[in-house]
Design an enzyme around this catalytic site. Structure first.
Site, short mmCIF file in Angstrom:
data_model
loop_
_atom_site.label_atom_id
_atom_site.label_comp_id
_atom_site.label_asym_id
_atom_site.label_seq_id
_atom_site.Cartn_x
_atom_site.Cartn_y
_atom_site.Cartn_z
N LYS A 13 0.81 -1.21 0.00
CA LYS A 13 0.00 0.00 0.00
C LYS A 13 0.85 1.27 0.00
CE LYS A 13 -2.33 -0.13 3.69
NZ LYS A 13 -1.98 0.85 4.72
N ARG A 88 -9.19 3.66 9.16
CA ARG A 88 -8.79 2.29 9.49
C ARG A 88 -9.81 1.60 10.39
NH1 ARG A 88 -3.10 2.18 8.95
NH2 ARG A 88 -2.04 0.33 9.69
N ARG A 127 11.08 -6.85 5.59
CA ARG A 127 11.00 -5.46 5.15
C ARG A 127 12.01 -4.55 5.85
NH1 ARG A 127 5.26 -2.33 5.21
NH2 ARG A 127 5.43 -2.31 7.48
N ARG A 160 11.50 -1.70 10.81
CA ARG A 160 10.55 -0.98 11.63
C ARG A 160 10.33 -1.74 12.93
NH1 ARG A 160 5.32 0.68 8.27
NH2 ARG A 160 4.32 -0.28 10.06
N ARG A 171 -0.92 -7.25 14.17
CA ARG A 171 -1.41 -6.23 13.23
C ARG A 171 -2.36 -6.83 12.21
NH1 ARG A 171 4.06 -4.48 11.38
NH2 ARG A 171 3.03 -3.41 9.67
P1 ADP Z 1 1.02 -0.90 8.24
O1 ADP Z 1 -0.11 -0.63 7.31
O2 ADP Z 1 2.17 -1.57 7.57
O3 ADP Z 1 0.60 -1.59 9.51
P2 ADP Z 1 1.21 1.95 8.95
O4 ADP Z 1 2.44 2.72 8.78
O5 ADP Z 1 0.02 2.33 8.11
O6 ADP Z 1 1.64 0.45 8.75
O7 ADP Z 1 0.74 2.02 10.48
C1 ADP Z 1 1.61 1.69 11.54
C2 ADP Z 1 0.90 1.84 12.88
O8 ADP Z 1 0.47 3.20 13.08
C3 ADP Z 1 -0.38 1.01 13.07
O9 ADP Z 1 -0.12 -0.31 13.46
C4 ADP Z 1 -1.09 1.83 14.15
O10 ADP Z 1 -0.54 1.60 15.43
C5 ADP Z 1 -0.78 3.26 13.77
N1 ADP Z 1 -1.80 3.85 12.85
C6 ADP Z 1 -1.58 4.29 11.57
N2 ADP Z 1 -2.72 4.77 11.03
C7 ADP Z 1 -3.68 4.63 11.97
C8 ADP Z 1 -5.08 4.93 12.02
N3 ADP Z 1 -5.72 5.47 10.98
N4 ADP Z 1 -5.76 4.63 13.16
C9 ADP Z 1 -5.14 4.09 14.21
N5 ADP Z 1 -3.83 3.79 14.24
C10 ADP Z 1 -3.10 4.05 13.15
#
Ligand code: ADP
Ligand code: ZN
Length: 212
Positions: A13, A88, A127, A160, A171
């Site tokens: 994504k 999300r 990754r 990460r 996750r």
């Molecule tokens: P990935 O999609 O690979 O899990 P992201 O970088 O999108 O990684 O998100 C990493 C973390 O940031 C999530 O696991 C969460 O803890 C937090 N996060 C990101 N976007 C949101 C959101 N819209 N609502 C709640 N938590 C979020």
């Protein structure tokens, strides 16, 4: 062009979001990147978010919605935007729809990238990410090149904190229970485009372009 990108962690994504946003010259809003930057800065928001992000839990809706509202106060999004990692949860999606309605903005498409779970776990455990420009690499390509430096900006690559096997599993569970329902939500609104996320970066990019 106003887009939302959906998909489980590890479907590619973020990579595709960057490419599409730069192709259409629209701001790329990654809530994950914003949160990680705030954590690094040690801001109040970062302090609140850190334990959630590092353990693979979702940051509470109020905090995220506040963050998004802040972003939409500026004129930056007039010409379009690409949301990556937001909304999300159903709560976030509903509140976001309300906010956009108030601003008289309509979403054009919701891109949902789909990859099977086995492949996701494999990708995430392998990754690496550039500390500066956030470009994503896989351990196998790094080993092949023999360099742990980013080929775009020369900065160091690292894993990460939330890409450990245990946190990855968590996750994916969080995705299934909290984010998957959004597929139905946007499908009902006739905005959803499902994209097969297997194949090369360029193949997937072309698949997305064909639906825009
Ligand atoms: P990935 O999609 O690979 O899990 P992201 O970088 O999108 O990684 O998100 C990493 C973390 O940031 C999530 O696991 C969460 O803890 C937090 N996060 C990101 N976007 C949101 C959101 N819209 N609502 C709640 N938590 C979020
Ligand atoms: Zn870089």
């Amino acid at each position: 062009m106003r887009l939302i990108f959906l998909g489980a962690p590890g479907v590619g994504k973020g990579t595709q979001a960057k490419k599409i946003a730069s192709k259409f010259n629209i701001p790329h809003v990654s809530t994950g990147d914003i949160l990680r930057a705030e954590i690094k800065k040690g801001s109040i928001l970062g302090k609140k978010a850190a334990e959630f992000v590092h353990s693979g839990k979702l940051v509470p809706d109020e905090i995220i919605l506040e963050m998004i509202k802040e972003q939409f106060k500026t004129d930056r999004f007039k010409s379009g935007f690409l949301m990556d990692g937001f909304p999300r949860t159903l709560e976030q999606a509903e509140k976001f729809s309300k906010l956009l309605k108030e601003l008289d903005i309509k979403i054009d498409r919701v891109i949902n990238i789909v990859v099977d779970e086995e492949e996701i776990v494999k990708r995430l455990t392998n990754r690496l990410v550039c500390g500066e420009c956030k470009k994503i690499f896989s351990l196998s390509e790094v080993n092949k090149n023999g360099s742990f430096l980013c080929d775009v900006c020369g900065s160091e690559l690292s894993k990460r904190k939330d890409d450990s096997e245990e946190v990855i599993k968590h996750r994916i569970e969080v995705y299934k229970s909290q984010t998957q329902p959004l597929v139905e939500f946007y499908s009902k609104k006739k905005l959803l485009e499902n994209i097969d996320g297997h194949g090369t970066e360029d193949e997937i990019f072309e698949r997305i372009l064909a639906r825009l």
